[in-house]
Design an enzyme around this catalytic site. Structure first.
Site, mmCIF file in Angstrom:
data_model
loop_
_atom_site.group_PDB
_atom_site.id
_atom_site.type_symbol
_atom_site.label_atom_id
_atom_site.label_comp_id
_atom_site.label_asym_id
_atom_site.label_seq_id
_atom_site.Cartn_x
_atom_site.Cartn_y
_atom_site.Cartn_z
ATOM 1 N N ARG A 79 0.404 6.910 -2.338
ATOM 2 C CA ARG A 79 -0.041 6.114 -0.955
ATOM 3 C C ARG A 79 -0.047 6.887 0.368
ATOM 4 N NH1 ARG A 79 2.107 0.945 -2.496
ATOM 5 N NH2 ARG A 79 2.688 2.477 -4.495
ATOM 6 N N THR A 80 1.387 7.545 0.506
ATOM 7 C CA THR A 80 1.457 8.446 1.696
ATOM 8 C C THR A 80 0.432 9.490 1.953
ATOM 9 O OG1 THR A 80 3.683 7.896 1.796
ATOM 10 C CG2 THR A 80 2.945 9.462 3.190
ATOM 11 N N LYS A 107 5.451 29.698 -7.888
ATOM 12 C CA LYS A 107 5.753 30.759 -8.259
ATOM 13 C C LYS A 107 6.704 31.601 -7.529
ATOM 14 C CE LYS A 107 0.728 31.479 -8.808
ATOM 15 N NZ LYS A 107 -0.384 31.726 -8.061
ATOM 16 N N ARG A 129 5.777 16.640 3.330
ATOM 17 C CA ARG A 129 6.823 16.016 2.680
ATOM 18 C C ARG A 129 7.462 17.020 1.760
ATOM 19 N NH1 ARG A 129 6.106 10.683 -0.772
ATOM 20 N NH2 ARG A 129 6.212 9.685 1.462
ATOM 21 N N HIS A 157 11.410 9.084 7.345
ATOM 22 C CA HIS A 157 10.008 8.836 7.064
ATOM 23 C C HIS A 157 9.187 8.068 8.033
ATOM 24 C CE1 HIS A 157 6.489 8.373 4.734
ATOM 25 N NE2 HIS A 157 6.924 7.574 3.416
HETATM 26 C C1 NCD Z 1 8.896 5.926 0.024
HETATM 27 C C2 NCD Z 1 9.076 7.403 -0.034
HETATM 28 O O1 NCD Z 1 8.523 8.398 -0.644
HETATM 29 O O2 NCD Z 1 10.170 7.684 0.807
HETATM 30 N N1 NCD Z 1 7.473 5.756 -0.620
HETATM 31 C C3 NCD Z 1 6.259 5.863 0.184
HETATM 32 O O3 NCD Z 1 6.365 6.542 1.162
HETATM 33 N N2 NCD Z 1 5.521 5.154 -0.046
HETATM 34 C C4 NCD Z 1 9.679 5.280 -0.893
HETATM 35 C C5 NCD Z 1 10.039 5.503 -2.066
HETATM 36 O O4 NCD Z 1 9.743 6.413 -2.636
HETATM 37 O O5 NCD Z 1 10.896 4.634 -2.848
#
Ligand code: NCD
Length: 343
Positions: A79-80, A107, A129, A157
């Site tokens: 989703r992100t 690599k 990320r 986040h």
């Molecule tokens: C979160 C994350 O990746 O920190 N999810 C997200 O961003 N949708 C929370 C999670 O992974 O539980």
């Protein structure tokens, strides 16, 4: 293509952030800890405009026309990553997705080597990320464009906390004075940390509910109330925020079993009944149904989990828009990262 009005219309009716239409003071968005109440409020106001836009048939804007936006994801994400991708595309940017499985990191290339390679391609915005806390900040020191932290290890986040705040204010009209419980695996959760920072800044009474093994030591210093019992912590709250058990971050045994965890900390009808009637139920996803939340609650009338996904796109559009306002806008981008004289 129609551009939405550049000046943010604020919920509070205040003037835009400053005479340059600037919303964020800094070049990057790395953590909620770094930004002020005024910056958070201005971002939420702008996000509301993007919610309206996203509900229209014609969603395409040109604010990021000519800009390159790279999603650099070293951890799996559905989703992100898709939310950032859609946000960049709706604003007219050229969006490229780079994920670890297809990159030369597998690599042996380091984070900074990858970043410098990408930097040579002149991205304007890098969304990152990474599994290590502090990775986004390290990258921000090395690249010329703006960096957005899309989750760094167990640290922050920020866009998740902003989208959660947007979801809550659209339902309850405010943040200040609300009682919000964040429940479950707080120790391993960057979502919890960003939410604690944001909600505490905005005057929320924040409660954390978890077994001691899933609470970071010294967390009370952030001005939160800590409970180890859902029965006590959920009394009278306006919002119940559930977190995923982050099994991939656990290097020992933090809970006896998923079944036992559900018994004490899983959100079911009996526990939810302790919160205010019509309390909102939230979860950042992905959910472990039957571990931290009962399926019927996740899909029930108090759940705003799908709305959180909708708000995510709007918030990310607002963040990209806000950062683009601070990017150099002259005819020649010298790659120095300096925006002096440009805004
Ligand atoms: C979160 C994350 O990746 O920190 N999810 C997200 O961003 N949708 C929370 C999670 O992974 O539980």
């Amino acid at each position: 293509m129609t551009d939405i009005k550049k000046a943010p219309k604020t919920l509070s009716g205040n003037a835009p952030f400053n005479e340059n239409n600037q919303i964020l003071k800094g070049r990057h968005l790395l953590a909620i800890e770094d930004i002020s109440v005024a910056e958070i409020s201005a971002l939420l106001d702008l996000s509301n405009q993007y919610v309206d836009l996203n509900r229209q048939i014609e969603k395409k804007q040109s604010i990021l026309h000519g800009r390159t936006h790279i999603n650099l994801f070293f951890e799996a994400s559905t989703r992100t990553q898709s939310s950032f991708e859609l946000a960049g595309k709706r604003l007219g940017a050229d969006v490229m997705n780079m994920s670890v499985t297809t990159s030369s990191v597998s690599k042996g290339e380091t984070l900074l080597d990858t970043a410098m390679t990408l930097n040579a391609m002149h991205p304007d915005i890098l969304v990152v990320r990474h599994h290590a806390s502090g990775a986004a900040e390290l990258l921000a020191q090395k690249v010329s464009g703006a960096v957005v932290n899309a989750g760094d290890g167990q640290h922050e986040h920020p866009t998740q906390a902003l989208l959660d705040a947007l979801t809550i204010t659209r339902h309850l009209g405010k943040l200040e004075g609300l009682k919000i419980a964040i429940c479950g695996d707080i120790k391993h959760s960057r979502v919890a940390r960003s939410n604690i920072n944001l909600l505490a800044k905005m005057g929320v009474e924040v409660r954390l509910i978890a077994p001691y093994s899933l609470l970071p030591s010294g967390i009370e210093r952030l001005g939160v109330e800590v409970f180890t019992s859902m029965e006590k912590g959920l009394q009278d709250v306006d919002v119940v925020m559930m977190l995923r058990l982050q099994l991939e971050r656990m290097d020992g045994s933090f809970i006896p079993s998923a079944r036992e965890f559900y018994h004490f900390y899983g959100l079911d009808d009996n526990k939810l009944a302790l919160a205010k009637p019509n309390a909102l139920v939230m979860h950042p996803g992905p959910m472990n149904r039957g571990v931290e939340i009962h399926s019927s609650i996740a899909d029930g009338p108090q759940s705003v989990i799908q709305e959180q996904v909708e708000m995510g796109v709007a918030v990310r559009m607002a963040v990209l828009d806000a950062l683009a306002r601070n990017l150099p806008s002259g005819p020649c981008y010298d790659g120095s990262g300096s925006n002096e004289g440009h805004i």
